[in-house]
Write a protein that holds these residues in place. Structure first.
Motif: not given
Length: 957
Positions: A325-330, A340-351, A357-362
């Motif tokens: 779902n890279e086109a829907e990076f939310s 899962v809880a949104p906080v889990t996703v946010e922590q994984a994205l920060r990791t 591995l990630l930038a603002e666009h994916g």
């Protein structure tokens, strides 16, 4: 990637009599070394690292991570270890994202500590170590580089603890290890280094926690590495990282200068200077990823997947969801998708962001996403796509995004799927992604739908496939004709089926369906549009159909209908604006019912009213906006029009190129009756260039009889007539021209811009030595309204001059020359100049005749009109002057733009006064320009000007 390696580990044998796990050699015990050979998958986080007592570590892909921008960290560690006041006891936690170089740092530090005289105990923990009680301590305290007495005491304590078990055993082994380490530290500092301490077994971790607390001021330093970005479950290692007991040493990613340094070591300074920005953008400065990217994108992707696996299941799952779902990076979308809880996703994205591995666009590099998708099992990937499609549809996402997921999931069982796929297909057609639209519609056909929706899907599928290859789309026409005849298709879709039948020459089926469709209630204004289209494109059929009744307040006609109406009325002045209005609209949004045909008519209508330059500009614009692989039919149509344009310009090599391209992109079968358009351009171009055999070969191919009931048949008859004239079959040529005229009058489509049949027939009558018939046709052509500045008027004046008194010929031919120059027809211009040269010759003006013939020959040569240039050469008066050696390109390049314009016209035979009038300058200025031109080109007079200058003729007119 399967890799083999050998690892030497310190293991103890099972208990045996008299040994208790120790081999006796020279009165002391030491661990027995066994050499083990492993094979492992580098993408498996559980075995990407093998711990050995030398602190070696195998990183993903076998890429060593050099220490760059880590000098300060090493300095701090050495200072804490070798404190001259003996206060080195303590704990240092080295943290940082995966791939930041923690292992390289601790390995280098251990080596330096050993070189400085410290006792070094080190190990690398893996997930396998968790299942072996006291295993981590065994690897630390039983290393072969340690004193034998220390190893013996530690091994005995650990073996007894393993046999006893329980808290008492832990307390006992802790006491013995503390004593042993303290005794060891009295000699010199002790370094205990543990890489990836989170994988240590629980027993070892509990003892290490207590050990750090009890050692006090002894010279012992414990250094561990751990990733701290993603919260881990509570474990005994939590005490190790408590701020009250630990010094934190964080490793950041590399800066731009650090990346450049790594590249200089890996590929040379010159190489690094050019690609450092690319590497920084692709890796975020992760040392591990930078080294992997040196081997290529695939290595980067594989290494990134290994890092994600090593970061834990939550991070890997979020990464996979993001890859889908890279086109829907939310974060909310990903959280709902994974439940899962949104906080889990946010922590994984920060990791992942911290790891580079990630930038603002994916994902920073598409190879990471690709490798993640490849790493997933097909059913897992399809499941994610299916859930994504459902979720995005519920959130109101665009139909194309939802349909992409349905397509990748190979699943369209949702009740809303057919409508969404249909909408996405329409959008794909508008975006010139015909193949994508076909994929959407094929999937939609697998859905359970009612008959009406199924018929619509089938019609849209035929339309989308038409853009790829009309011959393939033809397979749908029999069924669609039956469906349309039963009124199960919408009116616009029914008209599309009729148009496709007409294009492919199936006139009988089209006539039957058209008759039934025109009788529909509510067909209304669409019937008027259809009738106008038939009048211009398929006029024979239009004569058979009754004219529809005009509505009292009809809606505004579509652009294609407006163009057709203007051509039928002969309103040539309004055609350019109406054609430009249609062509300015995006593809497939203009008259969507008609698909390709409105653009083809708009482009040709510009040619029919002598707007050749505008037609060419629109072709360039349309070709730039259409990728050939996305819509071959569009490209073939544009190339066919380009071929016709270049025929009318006299650029016959270009006409041959584009006509061949058009017929290669679409076969004649796919072209249907419209194949007459590119074929006629090829025949005309080959005839003008003297390749009569090739023209005859093209004409020998059988074309559908229905061609001669269409406007395209007029182009075919006209081209065939000129081939007949050029090969001496003047009667046959005349018959073709007269057939054009008969059809055009019958169809009320007698517009000279379509094909100038009167002037062509007049030329044939002159070949039969019948000037009276020729004169009648010429005067009829000249009397037609709206043709004062037309190309056909210039041709008419040339023919009229040939049957007029010699003294009147120069005046007629001069006007013809100006008209043909303005219309850009170089071939007809060469013909006029040849007649003008002959006229001057007949009047005794040999010098002027020679100059004009000189120009005529060069214009004919520029057109590659070999027969015409051969006809003009003997009458040039001076063959040597005509075939003079061209000037060097460098000499011509020295001319200014103004000098080149003047010199080109002078080389064509214009006098100074005529050049002055043409360029709106004074004769004196012309003379000054020519003086400078003669000096630069090293010639003495205008007759010596090189023929190369005539190539600028078309730009100067």
């Amino acid at each position: 990637m399967i890799t083999a390696c050998s690892v030497e580990t310190a293991l103890h044998p099972p208990q045996r009599a008299g040994g208790r796990g120790r081999a006796v050699r020279d009165g002391r015990s030491e661990p027995i070394k066994r050499r083990l050979k492993f094979t492992w998958n580098a993408d498996d986080s559980s075995n990407t690292k093998i711990g050995v007592d030398t602190c070696a570590k195998v990183t993903t892909g076998g890429i060593p991570v050099d220490l760059v921008e880590r000098d300060a960290h090493l300095t701090h560690l050495m200072q804490w270890l070798t404190d001259e006041h003996g206060r080195s006891s303590g704990f240092v936690s080295v943290d940082g994202p995966v791939g930041a170089g923690k292992t390289s740092l601790i390995r280098t530090f251990s080596r330096r500590a050993a070189d400085a005289g410290s006792h070094v105990m080190s190990t690398v923990c893996t997930s396998l170590d968790r299942a072996l009680p006291f295993g981590t301590l065994h690897q630390l305290f039983c290393g072969s580089t340690l004193p034998a007495w220390f190893v013996d005491r530690c091994a005995t304590a650990l073996e007894q603890a393993m046999q006893t078990g329980g808290d008492l055993a832990v307390a006992q082994v802790l006491s013995r290890l503390c004593t042993a380490v303290t005794d060891l530290a009295e000699q010199r500092p002790v370094l205990i280094a543990i890489d990836d301490v989170k994988h240590a077994d629980e027993c070892s971790t509990r003892i290490l926690v207590q050990l750090v607390r009890r050692l006090g001021a002894t010279r012992v330093l414990l250094v561990t590495t751990e990733r701290t970005e993603f919260p881990q479950a509570a474990s005994p290692t939590s005490d190790l990282t408590s701020p009250s007991h630990v010094r934190q040493l964080s490793l950041p990613l590399l800066s731009r200068a650090g990346v450049a340094e790594v590249l200089r070591r890996g590929g040379g300074a010159r190489h690094a200077d050019h690609v450092v920005e690319e590497f920084l953008a692709a890796t975020g400065g992760s040392p591990l990823l930078v080294h992997a990217y040196l081997e290529g994108p695939q290595a980067l992707g594989r290494t990134a997947v290994a890092c994600l696996r090593d970061s834990g299941a939550p991070v890997l799952e979020v990464a996979r969801a993001l890859a889908v779902n890279e086109a829907e990076f939310s974060a909310p979308v990903l959280a709902e998708l994974l439940d899962v809880a949104p906080v889990t996703v946010e922590q994984a994205l920060r990791t992942m962001t911290a790891a580079g591995l990630l930038a603002e666009h994916g994902f920073r590099h598409p190879a990471v996403r690709d490798c993640l998708l490849d790493d997933m099992a097909p059913h897992e990937r399809q499941s994610l796509h299916r859930r994504s499609a459902r979720l995005l549809h519920e959130r109101g996402a665009p139909a194309t995004l939802v349909s992409d997921h349905l397509l990748r999931a190979a699943h369209a069982d949702e009740p809303w799927a057919p409508e969404v796929l249909l909408e996405a297909a329409e959008q794909a057609v508008m975006d010139q992604h015909a193949e994508r639209a076909v994929d959407f519609l094929l999937l939609a056909q697998t859905c359970e739908v009612n008959d009406d929706l199924g018929a619509t899907i089938r019609a849209r599928l035929a339309r989308a496939e038409w853009l790829l290859n009309p011959a393939v789309a033809a397979r749908h026409l029999p069924d669609l004709s039956t469906i349309a005849a039963s009124d199960a298709l919408r009116s616009t879709d029914a008209v599309q089926v009729i148009r496709q039948l007409m294009w492919l020459g199936r006139q009988t089926d089209a006539r039957r369906l058209l008759d039934k469709t025109m009788r529909r209630d509510g067909f209304g204004h669409l019937a008027c549009d259809v009738h106008r289209w038939l009048q211009v494109c398929y006029p024979a059929l239009a004569l058979e159909m009754p004219a529809p009744r005009a509505e009292k307040s009809p809606p505004r006609a579509v652009p294609m209908s407006q163009i057709a109406a203007a051509l039928i009325r002969g309103d040539v002045d309004s055609v350019p604006a109406r054609a430009s209005t249609l062509l300015a609209q995006p593809f497939s949004q203009s008259d969507a019912t008609w698909s390709v045909e409105p653009v083809l008519l708009a482009l040709l209508s510009l040619l029919y009213v002598d707007q050749v330059a505008d037609a060419s500009a629109w072709c360039d614009h349309l070709a730039a906006g259409v990728a050939a692989d996305r819509s071959p039919t569009w490209r073939a149509v544009v190339d066919a029009v380009r071929a016709e344009i270049n025929c009318r310009r006299g650029d016959f090599p270009s006409a041959i190129h584009y006509a061949h391209s058009s017929l290669t992109t679409l076969t004649p079968r796919a072209w249907g009756v419209a194949a007459a358009l590119p074929i006629s351009a090829l025949v005309q171009a080959h005839t003008r260039t003297g390749d009569h055999d090739q023209a005859a070969k093209l004409l020998s191919q059988i074309v559908p009889e229905a061609v001669f009931d269409t406007r395209y048949g007029l182009h075919y008859l006209h081209a065939r007539g000129h081939h007949q004239l050029a090969t001496g079959r003047t009667h046959a040529g005349l018959a073709d021209f007269l057939s054009c005229g008969e059809l055009m009058r019958k169809w009320a489509l007698d517009l000279s811009g379509i094909v100038p049949w009167r002037t062509s027939a007049a030329e044939a009558w002159l070949r039969h030595d019948n000037p009276d018939q020729a004169r009648r046709l010429i005067y009829d052509e000249l009397a037609k309204p709206g043709g004062e500045r037309s190309r056909s008027r210039g041709i008419s004046l040339r023919l009229l001059a040939s049957i007029t008194e010699p003294r009147q010929r120069p005046h007629l031919l001069t006007e013809a020359m100006e008209l043909l120059e303005a219309n850009g027809d170089q071939y007809e211009l060469a013909m006029v100049l040849g007649e003008l040269g002959r006229a001057h010759q007949a009047l005794g003006d040999r010098k002027r005749a020679r100059m004009v013939m000189h120009r005529a020959w060069h214009v004919a040569r520029a057109c590659s009109a070999t027969p015409l240039s051969h006809e003009l050469l003997p009458e040039s008066g001076d063959a040597d002057a005509v075939t003079a050696v061209p000037a060097a390109p460098t000499a011509i390049s020295e001319l200014t733009k103004s000098e080149l314009r003047v010199a080109s016209l002078a080389a064509m035979g214009y006098t100074n006064r005529e050049i002055a009038a043409k360029l709106f300058i004074t004769p004196s200025t012309v003379e000054q320009h020519l003086t400078r031109v003669f000096r630069k080109l090293n010639v003495r007079q205008r007759s010596d000007l090189p023929p190369d200058l005539c190539a600028a003729t078309s730009k100067i007119a």
